[in-house]
Design a protein around this motif. Sequence first.
Motif, PDB file in Angstrom:
ATOM      1  N   PRO A  25       0.809  -1.218   0.000  1.00 34.31           N
ATOM      2  CA  PRO A  25       0.000   0.000   0.000  1.00 34.31           C
ATOM      3  C   PRO A  25       0.841   1.267   0.000  1.00 34.31           C
ATOM      4  N   HIS A  26       1.986   1.193   0.629  1.00 36.27           N
ATOM      5  CA  HIS A  26       2.834   2.385   0.703  1.00 36.27           C
ATOM      6  C   HIS A  26       3.483   2.693  -0.642  1.00 36.27           C
ATOM      7  N   ASP A  27       3.561   1.683  -1.514  1.00 32.65           N
ATOM      8  CA  ASP A  27       4.013   1.905  -2.883  1.00 32.65           C
ATOM      9  C   ASP A  27       2.845   2.313  -3.779  1.00 32.65           C
ATOM     10  N   ALA A  28       1.659   1.790  -3.494  1.00 30.69           N
ATOM     11  CA  ALA A  28       0.484   2.070  -4.328  1.00 30.69           C
ATOM     12  C   ALA A  28      -0.001   3.510  -4.163  1.00 30.69           C
ATOM     13  N   LEU A  29       0.098   4.045  -2.967  1.00 29.19           N
ATOM     14  CA  LEU A  29      -0.412   5.402  -2.733  1.00 29.19           C
ATOM     15  C   LEU A  29       0.329   6.456  -3.565  1.00 29.19           C
ATOM     16  N   PRO A  30       1.661   6.474  -3.592  1.00 27.21           N
ATOM     17  CA  PRO A  30       2.332   7.450  -4.462  1.00 27.21           C
ATOM     18  C   PRO A  30       1.987   7.242  -5.935  1.00 27.21           C
TER      19      PRO A  30
ATOM     20  N   THR B 200       0.334   8.260   4.653  1.00 27.91           N
ATOM     21  CA  THR B 200       0.771   7.070   5.376  1.00 27.91           C
ATOM     22  C   THR B 200      -0.447   6.334   5.930  1.00 27.91           C
ATOM     23  N   LEU B 201      -0.273   5.048   6.185  1.00 24.06           N
ATOM     24  CA  LEU B 201      -1.350   4.232   6.755  1.00 24.06           C
ATOM     25  C   LEU B 201      -0.822   3.490   7.969  1.00 24.06           C
ATOM     26  N   ARG B 202      -1.669   3.411   8.972  1.00 25.68           N
ATOM     27  CA  ARG B 202      -1.331   2.659  10.180  1.00 25.68           C
ATOM     28  C   ARG B 202      -2.630   2.108  10.758  1.00 25.68           C
TER      29      ARG B 202
ATOM     30  N   ARG C  97      -9.515  -0.957  15.549  1.00 22.05           N
ATOM     31  CA  ARG C  97     -10.535  -0.947  14.493  1.00 22.05           C
ATOM     32  C   ARG C  97     -10.500   0.336  13.673  1.00 22.05           C
ATOM     33  N   ARG C  98      -9.345   1.010  13.697  1.00 19.19           N
ATOM     34  CA  ARG C  98      -9.213   2.263  12.946  1.00 19.19           C
ATOM     35  C   ARG C  98      -8.049   2.174  11.969  1.00 19.19           C
ATOM     36  N   LEU C  99      -8.226   2.858  10.856  1.00 21.80           N
ATOM     37  CA  LEU C  99      -7.118   3.070   9.937  1.00 21.80           C
ATOM     38  C   LEU C  99      -6.716   4.520  10.103  1.00 21.80           C
ATOM     39  N   GLU C 100      -5.497   4.730  10.518  1.00 25.16           N
ATOM     40  CA  GLU C 100      -4.980   6.090  10.668  1.00 25.16           C
ATOM     41  C   GLU C 100      -4.350   6.496   9.346  1.00 25.16           C
TER      42      GLU C 100
END
Length: 166
Positions: free
Chosen positions: A75-80, A88-90, A94-97
């Motif tokens: 995902p960190h490659d897909a976002l750019p 960023t994702l974390r 039950r949350r996606l930051e």
Amino acid sequence: MTVDTPASSRTRTPSPATPADGSSPSADLGLSSVLTGSLPPTLGTPGAPERYQVDAVFRRRPLPEEVDAIMSAEPHDALPAAGYPGVTLRVADRRLEIGNSNLEELENGLATVLADLLAGISGRVRQAQSAAFDRAAAAADIEHTRAEDVIQRAGRIAFDPTPASD
């Protein structure tokens, strides 16, 4: 003919594959809403930050394999590649930051990119789990056949004395 029973009289017994929250792991891991209480209190004012963390609530508790995939490089490659280089994702329970983002970016396409990303991850996790189940079932069949063969061989053994010659 099917008889419909009122929802109040039906009970759901979770299977081992059903998460404790009662949701179905076969459903894609998606996001249901933004956790507005976590947004910066200055939004909508001249002092509002341009970029900030947006917390989104998962529709169900993510499986450990899904968390691993979200935290992986994919995902960190897909976002750019999708036009969101600083995001960023974390996973936090039950949350996606969603870090270094904003509501405007989510409204203008990032929400769809994240939904597609999570659906892809869920699909791959389901496929891997299904393949593992199939391998385990095949191994169980082989073991069952082996055990039956051993039982049959053992059953053919007779401890009879040699007949006496007269």
